[in-house]
Design an enzyme around this catalytic site. Sequence first.
Site, short mmCIF file in Angstrom:
data_model
loop_
_atom_site.label_atom_id
_atom_site.label_comp_id
_atom_site.label_asym_id
_atom_site.label_seq_id
_atom_site.Cartn_x
_atom_site.Cartn_y
_atom_site.Cartn_z
N SER A 1 -10.20 -0.62 6.92
CA SER A 1 -9.47 -0.23 5.69
C SER A 1 -8.89 -1.47 5.00
O SER A 1 -8.39 -1.46 3.79
CB SER A 1 -8.56 0.89 5.54
OG SER A 1 -9.13 2.15 5.73
N SER B 1 -9.57 2.06 2.71
CA SER B 1 -8.84 2.73 2.08
C SER B 1 -7.77 1.81 1.24
O SER B 1 -7.31 2.35 0.36
CB SER B 1 -7.97 3.77 2.84
OG SER B 1 -7.31 3.13 3.82
N LYS C 1 0.99 -1.09 0.05
CA LYS C 1 0.03 -0.06 -0.06
C LYS C 1 0.85 1.18 0.17
O LYS C 1 1.89 1.20 0.71
CB LYS C 1 -0.77 -0.02 1.27
CG LYS C 1 -1.81 1.11 1.20
CD LYS C 1 -2.99 0.93 2.51
CE LYS C 1 -4.08 2.11 2.35
NZ LYS C 1 -4.74 1.88 3.91
#
Lengths: 475, 484
Positions: free
Chosen positions: B175, B151, B76
């Site tokens: 997330s 997210s 990420k």
Amino acid sequence: MAWEAVVGLEIHAQLATRSKIFSGASTAVGAEPNRQACAIDLGLPGVLPVLNEVVLRMAVMFGLATNATIAPCSIFARKNYFYPDLPKGYQISQYESPIVEHGELEVEFDDGSTKCIGITRAHLEEDAGKSVHDLFPSETGVDLNRAGVPLLEIVSEPDMRSAAEAVAYMRTIHSLVRYLGICDGNMEEGSFRCDANVSVRRSGDSALGIRAEIKNLNSFRFVERAIEYEVARQIEILESGGSIIQETRQYDSVTGETRAMRGKEEANDYRYFPDPDLLPVELQSDYIDRVRDGIPELPAAKTQRFMSQYGLGRRDARRLTLSPDTADYYEAVVRASGQPKLAANWITTDLAAALNRDGLEIYRCPIEPTELAALINCIIDGTISGTMAKKVFAAVWRREGDPISIIEKQDLSQVSDPETIDNLVDQVLASHPAQVDQYRAGKTKLLGFFVGQVMKITRGQANPEMVNHALHRKL
Amino acid sequence: MHTLSVSALGDALRRGEVSSVELTAHFLDRIKTHDRTLNSFITVTDDIALADAARADERRRDGSDNPLLGIPIAHKDIFCTRGVRTSCGSRMLDTFIAPYDATVVKRLRSGGAVMLGKTNMDEFAMGSSNQTSWYGPVRNPWDISRVPGGSSGGSAAAVAAGLAPIATGTETGGSIRQPAALTGLTGLKPTYGRVSRYGMVAFASSLDQAGILARSAEDIALSLGAIAGHDPNDSTSVNRPVEDYTKTLESDLSGLRIGVVKEQFGHGLDSEVGAIVQDAISTLERLGVSLVEISLPNSALAIPVYYVVAPAEASSNLSRYDGVRFGHRAAHPVDIEDLFKRSRSEGFGEEVKRRIMIGTYVLSAGYYDAYYLKAQQVRRLICADFAQAFEQVDLIAGPTSPFTAFPIGEKMDDPVAMYLCDMYTAGINLAGLPALSAPAGFAHDLPAGLHLIGDHFREGLLLHVAHQYQRATDWHLKRPLRFP
């Protein structure tokens, strides 16, 4: 009716750690800008603070030395505001739960009177960086070497009633932190500085007046002058019917005046909240006990000991214990000479004057304690006179050699041989018959004249006591 | 190769059937082919990946072996990666090249994992649909007109479409688990403090935690050990030994008590999703667990509390983006105030600004007690609910997300509706508990997730139960047809 000044100080003492409070970067001064600012000090994305354990020990030492409460659990909080030299947009400080609270310190003034000043709190925080305005023509530079340097902010109660009291308190704290070894006390480099909160009120009033905060005072003299100026300013305003506004002011050391800072800072809401990156600091009582065991003899106790052990007066004892370096120097001279009183005299007069003249701290004194002791011993055993000793002292200060070799090299040793002295006295009396007659007719003041003549011949090296003695005998 | 699990890929590497360089090239190739559609990567690091892979092959030739040696992984874009842009999905950090590796990245690298690139995400991890990214929305591989959740939406889409076998993600309020649920993956958020936050761009420090998105619980068990453990650079990381999560996968489930929260099957839950989750819980019962109905009376307060605490911390954490030292700087500032204001106005997107303003408000003098302090008090009640529940049960099971993936564009003009995506997950972050989402079936032809919550440091138990569930079902093996 008379006015009374009310003063409280917030002293920032830079803790003498090797690395910063939340990072491993060095705290040494004098590096190129931003060379001692690591990722954490720069506030890069993703970095986290890790508390330097040494600062805890230092804060606890301070708390114990001021008879304060050490919080079993203290909390770091974020103080949020934007400033170019504040890398994270917040300063990590302590707000609701500081590590030290409710301390006190006995301060002794020049006239020998004492007063107990309350210490509201002492908390740990990180220093900000520095904006540099004079390096680039139209831009401001930011140097973050100082960002993250550990500070102990020591907040007093508004217990001082004059500039002189405030300075005496600040000096006492200054002495204390150096004794504890937690701050080098270097005011020129900003390691020890303060903000002064000043207000005035009618004598006898119990309510406090509205205060002004004078920022960033970094010498005792500035503290004294700034407070004196501010007190006079406020009294003048109030007497002419005006009122004081609460504001932050700046001291101008050139004009000796304080003036209001163009401060938006006043309007800041710092939005303090506990820093979630740092755990609450929990201190066990055995930890506190271990720190207590490591506290050295403090100024008040040392003063007492110097008075009883060395037979010194309070004034000398205090002067000699103001800094641990001076006290150590003194005790080294006493150990090597066995002369506590003479050692005290020399250190508080000639040595102090020379250090002051050359702007030196005692740890950089060019004369070793053993050398001063040797000099004192030469006076005691009559090798040199007191007057000669001052000359030898000056020569040692200039590093022309150690006392013994200087005395030998320059043939400064005292003439103490009775026969030589007798001959010299005879010679002087023989060449001044008129004065001898006057003396014998009752003008005894002329004794000094004869002594001076003997000294002149011997370039000051005759033992004055013996000369006196011989003159008395022969006149 | 991209349909194999991490353990199967590890076996293939071990047997010499494929090299890490070949494997890496294959995934880079798939990224090239499919990511124009998905937009799951912000940065693809081909050169680094192939160099990492060559080094992994060399290490293997020298006799090294461990579960991740030579396995490609996507990070990420919230994790700092030395020498590689770390954007956090924001224009603010579009040009930011991190000078250091996050602890998670460093540990995976030293374990031999191969970094394919940095995945798309909601800006500063603020969002539940990956639509707030400066780099544009990510598409859900199961239906490219829909969001993948967020997210960690880029990581989820990349693994679901077979562009990476496994990916790192982070959570503040769901997330990892929510995008895992919406893309048919297994996603684990470990206990707060189990994995170092050092080098992870901070959103809300007391809630943030790194974790893994993978195709199965077993794949997570293989990789969690590599990133978990104490880090002296993170004071909130816990100094406690890391267990071997693969060791406890195989024992049976009999005797375990699983709590079912009555409040979680009420208002707001899509009925098809509810039925799927009920079915999954029945499967667990057949596998030997006993079910206990429990109550988390304060669970409805999790979202309001979360949306006070998280923005409060965020408003402070994001203060460092001021245009002075790194990141976006406005052109031609007239003074420092102008530099601050315009750099931040231009660098941050709408959702980030909204949360900074909420956070600033709740910390302000006069509002602190009513909002921030009150929220922290309620947070303790939420923690107490869970503590009480774990006196009765070993795990809690329920839905991860109240609904399946929604169309791109939806909920963007209704922040509160968007915030409800996290209604089952945010409370877990407030309590610092470990939790995972595992694929449990399809509602409206879209994946739905089973949510398993454990007591602190019970990651091993979570993975064990999820693995046994995955041995009994094949939902986790389903793949989106569009990305064969």
